[in-house]
Scaffold this motif. Structure first.
Motif, PDB file in Angstrom:
ATOM      1  N   UNK A  95      -3.491  11.894  -0.941  1.00 16.53           N
ATOM      2  CA  UNK A  95      -4.423  13.041  -1.256  1.00 16.53           C
ATOM      3  C   UNK A  95      -5.651  12.331  -1.677  1.00 16.53           C
ATOM      4  N   UNK A  96      -5.434  11.335  -2.692  1.00 12.36           N
ATOM      5  CA  UNK A  96      -6.726  10.714  -3.111  1.00 12.36           C
ATOM      6  C   UNK A  96      -7.451  10.041  -1.966  1.00 12.36           C
ATOM      7  N   UNK A  97      -6.803   9.481  -1.018  1.00  7.80           N
ATOM      8  CA  UNK A  97      -7.384   8.722   0.179  1.00  7.80           C
ATOM      9  C   UNK A  97      -7.811   9.759   1.125  1.00  7.80           C
ATOM     10  N   UNK A 201       4.287  -3.017  -6.427  1.00  9.89           N
ATOM     11  CA  UNK A 201       5.523  -2.790  -6.622  1.00  9.89           C
ATOM     12  C   UNK A 201       5.698  -0.929  -6.723  1.00  9.89           C
ATOM     13  N   UNK A 202       4.382  -0.533  -6.591  1.00  9.63           N
ATOM     14  CA  UNK A 202       4.542   1.026  -6.527  1.00  9.63           C
ATOM     15  C   UNK A 202       3.025   1.643  -6.584  1.00  9.63           C
ATOM     16  N   UNK A 203       2.926   3.050  -6.172  1.00 13.99           N
ATOM     17  CA  UNK A 203       1.674   3.404  -6.050  1.00 13.99           C
ATOM     18  C   UNK A 203       0.933   3.735  -7.334  1.00 13.99           C
ATOM     19  N   UNK A 209      -5.873   1.292  -9.167  1.00 15.20           N
ATOM     20  CA  UNK A 209      -7.045   0.590  -8.511  1.00 15.20           C
ATOM     21  C   UNK A 209      -8.532   1.581  -8.050  1.00 15.20           C
ATOM     22  N   UNK A 210      -7.729   2.777  -7.819  1.00 16.02           N
ATOM     23  CA  UNK A 210      -8.631   3.666  -7.199  1.00 16.02           C
ATOM     24  C   UNK A 210      -9.515   4.318  -8.346  1.00 16.02           C
ATOM     25  N   UNK A 211      -8.810   4.420  -9.433  1.00 19.15           N
ATOM     26  CA  UNK A 211      -9.562   4.776 -10.742  1.00 19.15           C
ATOM     27  C   UNK A 211     -10.950   4.027 -11.177  1.00 19.15           C
ATOM     28  N   UNK A 212     -10.466   2.555 -10.782  1.00 15.84           N
ATOM     29  CA  UNK A 212     -11.407   1.514 -11.262  1.00 15.84           C
ATOM     30  C   UNK A 212     -12.508   1.327 -10.135  1.00 15.84           C
ATOM     31  N   UNK A 213     -12.283   1.490  -9.031  1.00 14.77           N
ATOM     32  CA  UNK A 213     -13.086   1.444  -7.822  1.00 14.77           C
ATOM     33  C   UNK A 213     -12.720   2.543  -6.747  1.00 14.77           C
TER      34      UNK A 213
END
Length: 217
Positions: A95-97, A201-203, A209-213
């Motif tokens: 959903x984020x993507x 190992x997991x989402x 990563x999405x939170x940082x970039x």
């Protein structure tokens, strides 16, 4: 990263359904006079069920192999509705993507009806308008053809798309199709997957990563 779309495998990547398929393969194989080990079943993870039948029952004629394949699918379909579980964090990640404007596609060795059921149970059926299944797939994973066909359906080139896979067969298929491939699963990291661009190992790692970039684009 300038990706315009993401291609996801289904079983083991977005949902957990392999136990049902393994149970179906094992029970039907026994019924037709062949026993299969857990290791052999694991070696076929991510591959078309037809490839399993052709290997285990290679001495049988085409009609009997077709009957066995049909029975495995029927048995798996009986088990799947109660066995399918979403992979933790998968829904939030896809959903984020999608919110970033990325197109999302499925490239799976499962039949189309299994893909539809799995996405419905996972609560993400509205996000994947492109679903490439084993139905009509002439060459399955680990051959690159499934991902090449998905790219063609998307109308994009490999450098515009990122792939997510959990199995060796699927990851090899994606990488050989030219895709940047992230291997994901609790069995990772592993040297066996060193040919992939990244291993997680997991989402939760990908969500962090999405939170940082906050953009793959």
């Amino acid at each position: 990263m300038n990706y315009r779309a993401a291609i996801f495998d289904l079983d083991g990547t977005l949902v957990i359904s392999e136990p049902a398929w393994q149970a179906a393969k094992s029970s039907v194989s026994t019924r037709f006079g062949r026993s299969v080990t857990s290791a052999f079943l694991d070696s076929h993870e991510g591959r078309n069920v037809g490839a399993f039948v052709n290997e285990v029952f290679k001495k049988y004629d085409d009609d009997k192999r077709a009957k066995i394949l049909s029975e495995i699918k029927s048995e798996a379909w009986r088990l799947l509705p109660s066995e399918i579980k979403p992979v933790p964090g998968a829904q939030e990640f896809v959903r984020a993507l999608s919110k970033q404007g990325m197109r999302l596609a499925i490239c799976s060795s499962s039949p189309a009806r299994n893909i539809d059921l799995s996405l419905q149970i996972a609560g993400i059926e509205d996000l994947f308008d492109i679903r490439v299944s084993a139905d009509g797939m002439k060459q399955g994973k680990p051959h690159p053809a499934p991902f090449l066909g998905t790219l063609e359906t998307l109308g994009l080139t490999a450098d515009q798309v990122i792939a997510f896979e959990d199995s060796l067969a699927g990851a090899r298929s994606a990488v050989d199709a030219g895709l940047t491939t992230i291997a994901i699963g609790p069995h990772l990291p592993s040297e066996q997957f060193d040919f992939c661009a990244h291993q997680v190992s997991g989402y939760e790692t990908l969500l962090s990563f999405l939170d940082q970039a906050p953009s793959f684009r």
